[in-house]
Each structure stands twice: as C-alpha cells, then as structure tokens.
Design an enzyme around this catalytic site. Structure first.
Site, PDB file in Angstrom:
ATOM      1  N   CYS B  87       0.838  -1.200   0.000  1.00  0.00           N
ATOM      2  CA  CYS B  87       0.000   0.000   0.000  1.00  0.00           C
ATOM      3  C   CYS B  87       0.878   1.257   0.000  1.00  0.00           C
ATOM      4  O   CYS B  87       1.544   1.543  -0.986  1.00  0.00           O
ATOM      5  CB  CYS B  87      -0.963  -0.041   1.184  1.00  0.00           C
ATOM      6  SG  CYS B  87      -2.302   1.156   1.063  1.00  0.00           S
ATOM      7  N   HIS B 196      -3.520  -5.647   1.255  1.00  0.00           N
ATOM      8  CA  HIS B 196      -2.799  -5.828   2.513  1.00  0.00           C
ATOM      9  C   HIS B 196      -2.705  -7.280   2.960  1.00  0.00           C
ATOM     10  O   HIS B 196      -3.541  -7.737   3.751  1.00  0.00           O
ATOM     11  CB  HIS B 196      -3.488  -5.016   3.619  1.00  0.00           C
ATOM     12  CG  HIS B 196      -3.289  -3.549   3.491  1.00  0.00           C
ATOM     13  ND1 HIS B 196      -2.328  -2.862   4.191  1.00  0.00           N
ATOM     14  CD2 HIS B 196      -3.918  -2.640   2.715  1.00  0.00           C
ATOM     15  CE1 HIS B 196      -2.382  -1.580   3.861  1.00  0.00           C
ATOM     16  NE2 HIS B 196      -3.333  -1.409   2.972  1.00  0.00           N
ATOM     17  N   GLU B 198      -0.778  -8.448   5.108  1.00  0.00           N
ATOM     18  CA  GLU B 198      -0.532  -8.514   6.561  1.00  0.00           C
ATOM     19  C   GLU B 198      -1.823  -8.418   7.366  1.00  0.00           C
ATOM     20  O   GLU B 198      -1.816  -8.687   8.569  1.00  0.00           O
ATOM     21  CB  GLU B 198       0.465  -7.424   6.977  1.00  0.00           C
ATOM     22  CG  GLU B 198      -0.100  -6.044   7.246  1.00  0.00           C
ATOM     23  CD  GLU B 198      -0.490  -5.261   5.991  1.00  0.00           C
ATOM     24  OE1 GLU B 198      -0.653  -5.876   4.918  1.00  0.00           O
ATOM     25  OE2 GLU B 198      -0.654  -4.033   6.094  1.00  0.00           O
TER      26      GLU B 198
END
Ligand SMILES: Nc1ncnc2c1ncn2[C@@H]1O[C@H](COP(=O)(O)OP(=O)(O)O)[C@@H](O)[C@H]1O
Lengths: 607, 225, 79, 79
Positions: B87, B196, B198
C-alpha cells in the site's frame, strides 16, 4: 496592525477602568453571569478573562443546563455497579478495569454544528477531538465509531452534508490508523439543517498507567505541544478586539472569521505516538488535551484539578498567525495540541521525545504556590483568576420543564389507520420497499470508506451488531461496543425510548458473547430554553439512569449537545447510548448473521 | 537462527504493527526500523508497510522516499535484498524508483476498504513462491490512491516479462491499468502491492489467512540463498 | 473555445497541513531558503466562447472552491 | 523575498477522474458550455532572493511533481 503592548487590557487597566463597556452579550454571557464574574474578581474582567469565562461558561463547556439532571447518574450508581470502574464522570473519559491488567476507556462526543458549516472538516475534527480525550487518559486509542444522523436522503442539503461528513470521518480516522468498528446512519426530516455527527473512541492502557490530568507540585512546568496556535474557531472572541479598540483594523476585519477548524490527522498521529512514548518513559505528571475551549480550558482545568496555582507566559505560545491578542490565543480552537505537566528534571527528556517525533514543544508556564491562575503577556498580567471559578464553578440553571401539550396527540396518533398489505403481492412489495429504504438499506457506501482492518485487532466490524476488538494478543481478551438510539421512540416517550436505546445497545453487545460492563452517551437535543425539550432531556436522563441501575452497569461518561434545531424546530431527541462489553477470549465471539454453517437452527427468544 | 525481517516506521506509518505481527506469525524475527536511521540493522529482508507517511499530503509516498533509511533500502535492494512494499509502502517504492509507474487517486474518488480477490500471476518472486501460479487469494484492500498507472511501454514491459504479480479479480476496485494490483522488479526480489496481505494472516481478524504466504515465501528464498 | 484557469487556495488564516508538510520536508531534502509553502488546487477549463465571466465566477465560487475555507482566482488564458 | 508559483497537472494521457467528475457535475448544476476540466495542484512559495531558477526547477521536478504522471510549470510572480 498588530496588538501593541499598551493596547493590551491588563488586570491593572481593568481595575482602573471599572466602567468600560464590555461586549459580554456578544460573547454569549447573560447580564447576571457577567455580574457574577465581576463579583468573583472584585473588578471588571480583562478582555482575556472575559474570553475565558465566556467560553468556559458556555453551555458546551459548563453543562449549565444539564448539570442538575446529570447528577442523577451519580445518585443511581451503586457501589456494586462501580466495581469495575477506575474513573467516571468528570474525567476526560470513563475508565473500566476489564481484567488481565487492562484498563479500557471510551467516550463519545458530538461535533454537530461544525459539521453542518463545513462537513468534511467538522466531522474530521470531531474524530480528532474525541481521540485526544482518550489519549489524555494515558491510553492508546484503538478504534472509533460514528453514529450519524441526516435529513431525508433525497434532500439537497443531505447531498452536500453526507458525503463530506463520511469522507471527513474516514479521512481523519483512516489517516490516524484507527479502525472504524461501527456506527449508525439514520435519516429523518428533523435533521435537515442540523445533522448529527457523534464520534466515539475507545482506548486501552495497563491499569497502573492510568493518568488523570492535574497540575500539582510547585515548580512543575507546563508544556504546550503539538500544532501551532492560529485563528481557528475564534469567531465570537474577535468582537473583543473590535469593540474595545475600535480603531484596530485587524480587530474588525477578524469579526468575519468563520469558526472553522481544519484538521491535520498526520500531526495528530504523530502526537499520539509522542504522548504514548512520554507516558511510557514516565516523564509527565499529567496530560490534558486542548479541546473546544483551547488554552482557556486546558489551563483552567489543569490548575483547578491540582493543588496549587499556575502561571502561564502567553507570549511563549507558538503562533501560526501574526498579531494575535491574548484573548484570541486563549480562545483559539486550533486542533492537534496537548498540554502536559512535567517535573523540571524531566523537561529535557520531554523535549527530546518531542524532537524525535518532530512535535513542536514549548514551556509556557509553571505550577505556582497559592491558588490563582495568572497569565501574563510580555510581562503584563492579563488574567488573574481563581481557576475553579472558570472551570468548575460556572453557572447552573434549573431550566423550566414542561411536557409538551402536543405529546398526547402524538401518542394517540397510532399506526392503526395506515394501510396494510393485504395480499402476498403487496406484502412482497412492502418488504422490498422497506429493505430499499434509506434507513434500512445497506450502509456499504459509508462503511467502505472506513478502514476497519488497521492494527489487526478488529474481530467484528460492519456488518455486525457491535464492533469488537482484541485488546490482549496473548490472552485474547477484548471488548465489544455498540451505539444505538431510535429518536422516534424517544420522541414518543423519552423515558422509555432512552431505555430502549440502552437495551438495544446492551443486547447487541451481549449477542456477540461479551458481558456488558459500562455505558457512555451522547445526548443530542434541541434548545434547553424550550421547556418541552428540557422535559425530553430530563426524562431521557432519568430513563437511562434507571435502566442502567436495573441492568447493573454504570454510566461512566458522556456528552450533551443542545441547540440542535433548525429555526424553532428541534431535532428528534437523540440520546445515543454506547455500551461496552468485555469478552475474555475474542475467538469465542458469536458473529452476526445466519448461514455461516449448514444446518443451523433458528430460535426466537423472548416474547 | 531465524531470518530477520525489518519493518520500517515513518511518521504516519500505520500498518507497521500488523507487518511486524505477520513476520512473527511466519516465525521470523521482526525488527523495527526507524525512518531517520540510515541503518538496516543487518536484516535479511525489508517490509515497507502501509499508512499515511507524512500524511500523504503532497503525493502518497513522495516525502517518505527521501528518508535516510530509504537510501539504505535502495542500496541494499540493488544487491538483491528482498523488499516488500504494501500500500503506502508500494507508493514509496514507486516514488523512490525501485518499481516503475505510480499510484494515483482511485477512479471512484473515494477511499475504498473491502475484501478483494487477487490472482497470483507470478509465483517466482521472492515473496510469492508459496502460492500456486494462478491461485486466487482474498485479502483486504484499503486505499484512496491505489490506481496503478504507467506509460504504455512500461506496462508492455511489465506484462511481457511477467512482472505483474497480483491482479484484481472480481472487479477492479480503483481503475488500475490492466487490473494491476502488484508488480515486481526485474530480478523478482522487490514486490509492491496495494492490498494488505498482513491483514490476512488469521481468520479471526482478517477475511482469510491467505496473506501469510508472502511472508513464508520470503523465508524460503532466504533459506535457499 | 477559451482556456480558463481557476486557482483555489486555503484562506490565509486557515491551517494548510499540506503546504506545511511540503515546507517542513524541503530543508530535509537539502533545499534551503523556502520561507513558506501553501498548497491549493489548479483547474484548467476549456469553455465555449459564450461562457461569460459571470458564469465563470459563479462556477468557481459555488463549486470549485469552498468559500468557507478557500479563496480563488479566475483567469482567462489567451491561446 | 520572491513569490513563486508552481502548477502541477496530470499528464494529458493520464486519466484525471477528479477533473472528469467536475466536468460531469457542471451541466447538472446548470452550467453549460464547459468542454473539459482538468484538476491539478497549485503551490505558492515564498523564497529567499538567493534561491535561483535552477533550484526552483529542481524542487518542482524532484519533489513537487512526479514526472512519471505529471507535468509542471514554475513562474516567478512580481510583487
Ligand atoms: N456511520 C457508520 N460508521 C461505521 N459503521 C456504520 C455506520 N453506520 C452503520 N454502520 C455499521 O453498519 C452495520 C449495519 O448498520 P445498521 O443497518 O445501522 O445496523 P443495525 O440496524 O443492526 O444497528 C453495523 O455494523 C453498523 O455498525
């Protein structure tokens, strides 16, 4: 033209010119309030003092119309209800002990009027303000929620206001890195011209790290840190400059200033990390956020809560605009600022942490012996007041209360006369109409603009009955929060309607598997000078308090927003109730929705 | 000794806690790196996480790329250090010239937060070897400036060399050229993507655990090296 | 067809976090001597010849700028 | 002190959804005859007199604009 030294209205000058006319009415003070200030001081107030008293004695800061009613919360809270409570009403935010050594703090606040004037910035700074409240308790802010109310979805002003407010809530919260875990979007014609933007923040800290702000310890330094102070939100106070110094061009020119504050979420994010590091390193005695009334509020509240006096050198405040007067500096509502009390030995360490985060920090004064708040400007005294009279001993009103004459007709107007679907076809059409209606349709357009994932602890967020976040990654302990209010129920019966709001939030939290622990609120009403509104308000408070007592959970904080009306038409009474629950292991939460697994059985509980 | 993976924090970085957690979930050692230190602390790979570095005020990533730590990242990347930009991290890598193209305002003009399906188009990079070629994964996307753009020759080169690593499937959320969600450097060591991974490392807090594969992949590549 | 430029800037007294971020970054990047930066929006419009100044002023005021927090200027560019 | 204006615009070939959104909204608001709108950024800098054109060009190219997607102009304003 800038304010030169001889123009400044000093205490000495005020004592020597008792008859000087002052624009107290323009600043919102009533005749008797002004008289009381003169009695307290034994002379007329200086411009700067007048600015402080007028803003601190406003409805918003002093709760002068609501105080007598809110005290009922205290009266109905039993010691048993308080068992988990570490701090309650009166602090920046309520704090509860949730177990495993964690303290959680949460609070809601309104930013209705600013959001009408400038939707994006109004909503954004609303989020910023409530986050600083939570931060001031020593907690790391962890999530936000945003109960919103708008006029009819197809009203032209809703088209102006709604996208801006949603973008503002998202723009600020997303940039701060706080997941948005819930909220409300409700449309009703009474909110046209007066949208409601309520923002809730929840944060957590270790129990031993709870910090209550106060200025104690003679010689301790007062540090101002964060953004520079500008002419934001000074609208009213500018009359001081123009009226008392009619030759002053900058004064009259400033009269037209819009009271709009622009938020800077980046600065706030850095301020959060900076504050948390200061707390962690143990180099602050206390921290106070600068909210609605800026330095007026922070200095008087810190001094008032401490055991000594305070001296502030106003000329040390870093400014963004030139030629600001002491009154303007004290009243500025510039965002992203905090005040800290620091022991002299820690000042160097304090400045070092601020430098690490690129945060401007300035020593602006110190805690003194005695009990006066003294503020000087280039060596001249412009404020010399007992701080409690500014912060805590403002006026208190027992406003007239009257159940509206129209209430009976309102209640008698039952839905029995409304047409009902008679056939399967009509039933189908009604259902489709219902689920497509603005108040029931998907909120995705709103919630898609909010980051719900950041920090990686969001267990439940939209669509869910309540938001839920994990607090402790080791044990899985977490909290669930729901906010609710149906203003139409409250209008029909404020006492029961508010209890229904409480019950709904309570159920929503319980339905996730969490145990409800505490209640906050944001009470949005019309004008307190309208006896009918005051009746709604007093009934709502009584209803909420009695309901809480029955459920055995305390109200730990809240916010009152009056004067929500367009012309003489008040909004639906909207006491938004937030319930916080605790779950010892978030992996055992019950998600919302059916059909997660095949063969689920549907049961209806209750009548 | 487990490999050490660094995660950079700039002022305004938000998803560093998540990236550090993802590294730990992959059972590597998570090493926080600070923007102002020209020091990678001897890490074996670097993650540039998401957020709003410096508020993203000028352009996303425009200010962060000048940070002292980025000078070290650029030098180390030239020697083959695996780097992942997520990002805002992807935006920073583009601004720093480590990856071609740029990320601009979403076509819909709104910030978009949703669970997004991606197709893994290249499983030979340092960060994607754990995925099957063509696998579809579900991870969160949350960005306001996520639309990938580049001039035609750059896009042709990326496509021709198989350097598009992730592509949006089931709808393009932001108007990105060719549905591009993530790309890689010529040597396959640097990967940047808007979504994302994560935030998708456990079903409890994310839509899936599909994202963990990136962090496990880089460990494989480090062990293999 | 005429070309028209509308520049929209945050009002002087209003906080400009974007300009501030740029101003703060410049010295770190090795650029000195920049005392202040303010950042706004720049619009380039292609307009029919029958669009008069009054219409342009109205477009700028009611739509391109937010008069509560922004100032604006409208310029016709010869081309 | 000199005043310098830097205008940064999306390159012609890059889709400009902001400008397009403005252009699409104008007829709905009753403003006709606007053929196209592009939206970029406008910077106003106060610079010391010893900051030369070369330095300004560098600031614009390496920092205020991203040459991959944007064009820019630098103008000194007499004041
Ligand atoms: N303004 C908002 N901000 C964030 N979440 C919202 C907002 N409005 C609604 N939501 C979320 O969207 C979901 C659906 O909202 P709603 O239809 O009002 O739910 P309910 O009627 O069950 O309370 C809920 O999870 C709610 O928290």
């Amino acid at each position: 033209m800038t304010t030169t030294e001889q123009q400044v209205d000093t205490v000495e000058h005020a004592a020597a010119t008792p008859d000087l006319a002052q624009p107290y009415r323009e600043l919102g003070l009533k005749d008797d309030e002004y008289t009381r200030i003169r009695e307290i001081l034994g002379r007329r107030p200086t411009d700067a003092e007048l600015a402080m008293y007028s803003v601190m004695w406003s409805e918003h800061c002093s709760y002068k119309s609501s105080k007598v009613h809110l005290s009922y919360f205290g009266k109905t809270t039993t010691p048993e209800m308080k068992q988990h409570m570490l701090a309650g009403i009166g602090e920046n935010a309520g704090v509860v002990d949730i177990g495993d050594g964690w303290a959680v703090t949460f609070k809601a606040e309104s930013h209705n009027h600013p959001s009408y004037v400038e939707p994006y910035q109004g909503a954004a700074t609303g989020v910023g303000g409530i986050v600083r409240d939570i931060l001031a308790m020593g907690a790391r802010p962890l999530a936000v929620m945003d109960p919103l109310r708008f006029g009819p979805a197809d009203a032209p002003d809703t088209r102006r206001v709604l996208p801006g407010i949603v973008a503002g809530v998202g723009g600020y919260g997303n940039c701060l890195g706080l997941p948005n875990i819930g909220g409300e979007v409700v449309f009703d014609k009474t909110y046209a011209g007066n949208p409601l933007v309520n923002a809730l923040c929840v944060g957590a800290m270790r129990v031993e790290d709870l910090h209550l702000a106060h200025a104690s310890g003679t010689g301790n330094k007062i540090m101002l840190f964060g953004a520079r102070t500008g002419l934001d939100g000074i609208g009213g106070v500018s009359v001081l400059a123009s009226d008392s110094f009619s030759g002053d061009e900058s004064g009259s020119g400033r009269k037209k200033l819009p009271s709009v504050q622009v938020g800077d979420p980046f600065t706030e994010k850095v301020l959060i990390e900076c504050c948390l590091e200061l707390f962690r390193e143990g180099i602050v005695v206390g921290i106070q956020d600068l909210g609605g009334a800026g330095l007026s509020c922070a200095t008087s509240e810190l001094a008032s809560a401490g055991d000594g006096g305070m001296h502030v050198n106003l000329e040390t405040v870093p400014l963004r605009a030139t030629g600001m007067s002491p009154a303007e500096i004290l009243s500025s509502e510039s965002q992203e600022r905090m005040c800290a009390v620091v022991e002299p030995k820690d000042v160097e360490a304090f400045l070092r942490v601020c430098r690490k985060w690129d945060v401007i920090a300035t020593e602006i004064g110190e805690v003194t012996e005695g009990d006066r708040l003294v503020i000087t400007w280039n060596g001249q005294t412009v404020v010399d007041v007992p701080p409690r009279t500014v912060a805590h001993e403002g006026p208190v009103y027992q406003r007239p209360i009257q159940r509206p004459a129209t209430q009976d007709a309102l209640i008698a107007d039952v839905p029995d006369s409304l047409p009902r679907p008679g056939s399967a076809e009509e039933l189908r059409a009604t259902l489709l109409k219902l689920i497509a209606s603005p108040n029931l349709c998907s909120r995705k357009w709103v919630t898609e603009q909010y980051d719900r994932y950041v920090r990686g602890n969001t267990v439940l967020a939209q669509p869910a009955d309540s938001g839920m976040i994990r607090i402790d990654e080791e044990t899985g302990r977490g909290v669930a929060i729901s906010t609710d209010c149906n203003g139409r129920y409250v209008q029909l019966d404020p006492y029961t309607g508010t209890q229904l709001a409480l019950a709904e939030a309570y159920r929503n939290v319980a339905a996730t598997g969490a145990t409800p622990y505490a209640v906050t609120n944001c009470l949005n009403f019309g004008s307190p000078e309208d006896p009918g509104v005051m009746w709604q308000f007093s009934e709502a408070v009584r209803g909420l308090a009695d309901g809480c007592k029955q459920l055995g959970i305390p109200v730990t904080g809240g916010n009152v927003s009056f004067y929500n009306q367009t012309g003489s038409v008040a909004i639906l009474p909207t006491p938004v109730v937030g319930v916080l629950g605790v779950i010892d292991d978030v992996s055992r939460r019950t998600p919302t929705g059916l059909g997660a697994e095949d063969g689920e059985t549907l049961l209806l509980l209750g009548e | 000794m487990s490999p050490r993976i660094g995660v950079i924090t700039f002022p305004g970085t938000l998803d560093d806690v998540d990236a550090l957690r993802a590294v730990r979930y992959a059972e590597a050692e998570a090493v926080p790196l600070w923007h102002a230190d020209a020091d990678l602390r001897g890490v074996d790979a670097v993650v540039v996480p998401g957020g709003f570095s410096y508020g993203d005020y000028l352009r996303a990533g425009a200010i962060a790329r000048f940070a002292p730590v980025m000078g070290e990242v650029v030098t180390a990347a030239a020697k083959g250090l695996p780097v992942l930009g997520i990002c805002n991290g992807f935006q920073i890598l583009c601004e720093a010239g480590l990856l071609p193209g740029a990320l601009v305002r979403n076509a819909g003009l709104h910030f978009v937060c949703r669970d997004q399906w991606l197709r893994v188009e290249n499983n030979t990079t340092a960060w994607t070897s754990r995925y099957e070629q063509g696998a579809e994964i579900l991870v969160p996307l949350k960005s306001g400036e996520g639309r990938y753009v580049a001039d035609k020759s750059t896009v042709d080169e990326l496509e021709g060399e198989g350097r598009v690593v992730f592509r949006y499937v089931g709808g393009n959320p932001n108007g990105a050229l060719d549905d591009i969600a993530g790309i890689t450097s010529a040597n396959g060591r640097i990967v940047g993507l808007m979504p994302h991974p994560e935030h998708a490392i456990e079903a409890l807090t994310g839509p899936t655990d599909d994202g963990l594969g990136l962090f496990l992949s880089v460990l494989d590549s480090l062990v293999a090296a | 067809m005429a070309r028209v430029v509308v520049d929209v800037m945050p009002k002087q007294e209003i906080l400009d976090p974007q300009g501030q971020a740029v101003a703060n970054a410049l010295p770190r990047l090795g650029f000195d001597g920049i005392a202040s930066v303010r950042q706004g929006k720049h619009f380039e419009l292609e307009v029919d010849d029958n669009v008069d100044d009054e219409a342009l002023a109205k477009i700028a005021e009611t739509f391109l700028a937010n008069p509560v927090i922004e100032d604006w200027t409208v310029r016709r560019i010869e081309s």
